[in-house]
Design a protein around this motif. Structure first.
Motif, PDB file in Angstrom:
ATOM      1  N   LEU A  72       6.613  -4.352  -5.282  1.00  0.00           N
ATOM      2  CA  LEU A  72       5.765  -3.611  -4.347  1.00  0.00           C
ATOM      3  C   LEU A  72       5.059  -2.498  -5.103  1.00  0.00           C
ATOM      4  O   LEU A  72       5.713  -1.688  -5.771  1.00  0.00           O
ATOM      5  N   VAL A  73       3.737  -2.466  -5.016  1.00  0.00           N
ATOM      6  CA  VAL A  73       2.966  -1.421  -5.688  1.00  0.00           C
ATOM      7  C   VAL A  73       2.097  -0.687  -4.672  1.00  0.00           C
ATOM      8  O   VAL A  73       1.570  -1.312  -3.742  1.00  0.00           O
ATOM      9  N   PRO A  74       1.940   0.630  -4.834  1.00  0.00           N
ATOM     10  CA  PRO A  74       1.032   1.368  -3.950  1.00  0.00           C
ATOM     11  C   PRO A  74      -0.415   1.101  -4.361  1.00  0.00           C
ATOM     12  O   PRO A  74      -0.754   1.121  -5.540  1.00  0.00           O
ATOM     13  N   LEU A  75      -1.271   0.827  -3.382  1.00  0.00           N
ATOM     14  CA  LEU A  75      -2.672   0.514  -3.660  1.00  0.00           C
ATOM     15  C   LEU A  75      -3.604   1.662  -3.310  1.00  0.00           C
ATOM     16  O   LEU A  75      -4.574   1.913  -4.020  1.00  0.00           O
ATOM     17  N   ALA A  76      -3.346   2.340  -2.194  1.00  0.00           N
ATOM     18  CA  ALA A  76      -4.221   3.429  -1.770  1.00  0.00           C
ATOM     19  C   ALA A  76      -3.423   4.430  -0.945  1.00  0.00           C
ATOM     20  O   ALA A  76      -2.491   4.068  -0.234  1.00  0.00           O
ATOM     21  N   ILE A 109      -0.058   5.116   3.420  1.00  0.00           N
ATOM     22  CA  ILE A 109      -0.141   4.490   2.105  1.00  0.00           C
ATOM     23  C   ILE A 109      -0.228   2.984   2.304  1.00  0.00           C
ATOM     24  O   ILE A 109       0.414   2.432   3.185  1.00  0.00           O
ATOM     25  N   GLU A 110      -1.058   2.339   1.499  1.00  0.00           N
ATOM     26  CA  GLU A 110      -1.170   0.891   1.530  1.00  0.00           C
ATOM     27  C   GLU A 110      -0.364   0.358   0.354  1.00  0.00           C
ATOM     28  O   GLU A 110      -0.613   0.721  -0.796  1.00  0.00           O
ATOM     29  N   ILE A 111       0.646  -0.463   0.667  1.00  0.00           N
ATOM     30  CA  ILE A 111       1.455  -1.060  -0.390  1.00  0.00           C
ATOM     31  C   ILE A 111       1.181  -2.556  -0.418  1.00  0.00           C
ATOM     32  O   ILE A 111       0.867  -3.153   0.611  1.00  0.00           O
TER      33      ILE A 111
END
Length: 157
Positions: free
Chosen positions: A106-110, A120-122
């Protein structure tokens, strides 16, 4: 005073889209301290080294840098502290099922404000190979050349 509406982008992780194939995305709320919200309203944050993981049935955000609030006092927050993400139970179960497979993360995008609330968009991501990155660069360059040629042809008319 009218309520804040719309979406105000604070930070974006462009590197994540370059390094990973993003399969699915979720929007999550975050449990923040007051000084963190004030620092975000000032437009300061970095998602570069961040990632999310599931621990004890909860999703946690790690290594996202929200700098200390300049006007803060002894109540200031730690810049890289662990933050809890707020998701629905069904979404968490889906994340657990998908991240249990090897190779997924899982990575944070925005990071942004939506109607006055920090979100936060993950994204569920799988790492790209080097040749995938080269193909992405080649495709981007070809698209840029086509747009440039079309614009030049349009100007000649």
């Amino acid at each position: 005073m009218p309520r804040e509406t719309g979406r105000k982008l604070i930070a974006q992780n462009k590197r994540a889209r370059y390094d990973y194939h993003i399969d699915d995305t979720w929007e999550a709320g975050m449990v923040l301290m007051g000084t963190e919200v004030k620092a975000l309203r000032a437009g300061r944050a970095s998602l570069a080294d961040g990632y999310a993981h599931v621990m004890d049935g909860e999703v946690w955000l790690e290594h996202v840098h929200i700098p200390e609030y300049v006007q803060g006092t002894w109540t200031n927050h730690a810049p890289r502290r662990r933050r809890k993400l707020l998701l629905h139970r069904r979404e968490i179960q889906k994340i657990i099922a998908k991240t249990s497979e090897p190779g997924w993360t899982l990575v944070p995008l925005a990071l942004y404000f939506k109607d006055g609330k920090a979100k936060i968009e993950i994204g569920l991501a799988r790492g790209k190979k080097t040749y995938d990155k080269r193909q992405a660069i080649a495709k981007r360059e070809a698209d840029r050349e086509m747009r440039r040629a079309a614009a030049a042809r349009f100007r000649r008319r």
